[in-house]
Design an enzyme around this catalytic site. Sequence first.
Site, PDB file in Angstrom:
ATOM      1  N   CYS A  55       3.074 -12.020   2.420  1.00 45.35           N
ATOM      2  CA  CYS A  55       3.801 -11.968   4.064  1.00 45.35           C
ATOM      3  C   CYS A  55       3.663 -12.689   4.245  1.00 45.35           C
ATOM      4  CB  CYS A  55       3.493 -10.784   4.330  1.00 45.35           C
ATOM      5  SG  CYS A  55       4.611 -10.259   5.946  1.00 45.35           S
TER       6      CYS A  55
ATOM      7  N   HIS B  69       0.734  -1.274  -0.160  1.00 43.70           N
ATOM      8  CA  HIS B  69       0.281   0.105   0.132  1.00 43.70           C
ATOM      9  C   HIS B  69       1.204   1.659   0.318  1.00 43.70           C
ATOM     10  CE1 HIS B  69      -3.355  -2.478   1.639  1.00 43.70           C
ATOM     11  NE2 HIS B  69      -4.229  -2.087   0.062  1.00 43.70           N
TER      12      HIS B  69
ATOM     13  N   SER C 120      -2.814   2.969   3.576  1.00 49.81           N
ATOM     14  CA  SER C 120      -1.224   2.085   4.911  1.00 49.81           C
ATOM     15  C   SER C 120      -1.763   1.786   5.529  1.00 49.81           C
ATOM     16  CB  SER C 120      -0.144   2.630   3.990  1.00 49.81           C
ATOM     17  OG  SER C 120       0.670   2.124   5.331  1.00 49.81           O
ATOM     18  N   SER C 121      -2.250   0.826   6.336  1.00 49.39           N
ATOM     19  CA  SER C 121      -2.677   0.316   7.629  1.00 49.39           C
ATOM     20  C   SER C 121      -1.799   0.765   8.710  1.00 49.39           C
ATOM     21  CB  SER C 121      -3.789  -1.187   7.973  1.00 49.39           C
ATOM     22  OG  SER C 121      -3.889  -0.984   8.968  1.00 49.39           O
ATOM     23  N   ASN C 122      -0.419   0.316   8.223  1.00 50.50           N
ATOM     24  CA  ASN C 122       0.282   0.547   9.705  1.00 50.50           C
ATOM     25  C   ASN C 122       0.580   2.044   9.262  1.00 50.50           C
ATOM     26  OD1 ASN C 122       3.224   0.806   8.541  1.00 50.50           O
ATOM     27  ND2 ASN C 122       2.223  -0.730   7.478  1.00 50.50           N
TER      28      ASN C 122
ATOM     29  N   SER D  39       5.625   0.298   4.040  1.00 48.21           N
ATOM     30  CA  SER D  39       5.545  -0.155   2.378  1.00 48.21           C
ATOM     31  C   SER D  39       6.217   1.904   2.017  1.00 48.21           C
ATOM     32  CB  SER D  39       3.825  -0.254   2.546  1.00 48.21           C
ATOM     33  OG  SER D  39       3.313   0.781   2.880  1.00 48.21           O
TER      34      SER D  39
ATOM     35  N   GLU E  85      -5.871  -7.225   3.545  1.00 50.90           N
ATOM     36  CA  GLU E  85      -5.814  -8.590   4.765  1.00 50.90           C
ATOM     37  C   GLU E  85      -6.601  -8.991   5.329  1.00 50.90           C
ATOM     38  OE1 GLU E  85      -2.708  -7.409   7.010  1.00 50.90           O
ATOM     39  OE2 GLU E  85      -3.270  -9.487   8.402  1.00 50.90           O
TER      40      GLU E  85
ATOM     41  N   CYS F 221       2.762  -7.690  13.677  1.00 51.17           N
ATOM     42  CA  CYS F 221       3.804  -8.054  13.067  1.00 51.17           C
ATOM     43  C   CYS F 221       4.796  -7.390  13.973  1.00 51.17           C
ATOM     44  CB  CYS F 221       4.025  -7.936  11.832  1.00 51.17           C
ATOM     45  SG  CYS F 221       4.313  -6.681  11.259  1.00 51.17           S
TER      46      CYS F 221
END
Length: 320
Positions: free
Chosen positions: A96, A41, A222-224, A266, A126, A194
């Site tokens: 991943c 992402h 981008s989620s994170n 990412s 995901e 993670c």
Amino acid sequence: MNVLLASPRGFCAGVDMAIECLDETIRCVGPNIFVYHEIVHNRIVVERFQNQGVTFVDSVDDVPCGSTLVFSAHGVSPAVRQAARERKLQVIDATCPLVTKVHLEAIRYAREGYTIVLIGHSGHDEIIGTVGEAPDKIVLVESPEDVEHLQLEDRDKLACLTQTTLSVDEANTILEKLRRRYPHLESPAKEDICYATTNRQDAIKSLLKSADLLIVVGSQNSSNSRRLLEKGLAEGVQSYLVDGAEDLDSDWFADVETVVMTAGASAPESAVTECVDYLKHHFNAEFSDAVLRDESMRFPLPRELQILRGLESGDKLVSG
Ligand code: SF4
């Protein structure tokens, strides 16, 4: 102006592997290939591959029969794998391994008759992939409020899984609520959020206490990266999520003494470097590294790509 560059930041092992996987696939079969969803992402990464001729699709139906299709780092559901088989696609799976771990846990719990509470964000690639492993057995929970409204038909055997890129603090809050309501709730021995997500959140935690501004380099989807942005906002720090220097606004930096800069898993380091150059050029900013811990995780390329590379080098031997 002082800028603290948080570390670890930027590419994680899964993103590194997925990008290398796509680069190598292009090298082996040429750029006329397809990727299911964004490989990772990040707008800059996706545009680089688009410029090379790669096509990103949201449906396997859009991929011509017999073509090469790469699955993104976020993983896919069994239905997508089946659709790819039916179209006789050559599949390279860049999922991943830490996402695959969650899929395998979902499969195991479902097989053993558990109802699975999955903590995650509806609509994220995901989550769509993980839910697809056992759609009748998985209930999605997005917030602590969702826990109160949970109506589980079968609550005897209950397990909990999480998306890999959640806010650690928020996931723990939801998990505590779930455990209070369902004390017998089971979860995997090793947690699903993670290492890269955890490290990037930990790395800015103490820095935010002295920060006037947080810059997170990463894309909006981008989620994170979004979780890092939320962390800054939750600490009362003015925070922005930017793809690169072109998104920076000089007004943000007026009267600012300390900036914390980080990047989602990412986001390429080149985008961070652009932002660093911008702040040096416009504000004469001074930079220092704030390293919380080192990361050395690496993931191997998928087996099917290794075979493809082996075939290619074999071909060269024969033709050479
Ligand atoms: S953020 Fe975590 S789960 Fe996602 S690709 Fe990176 S290492 Fe894998």
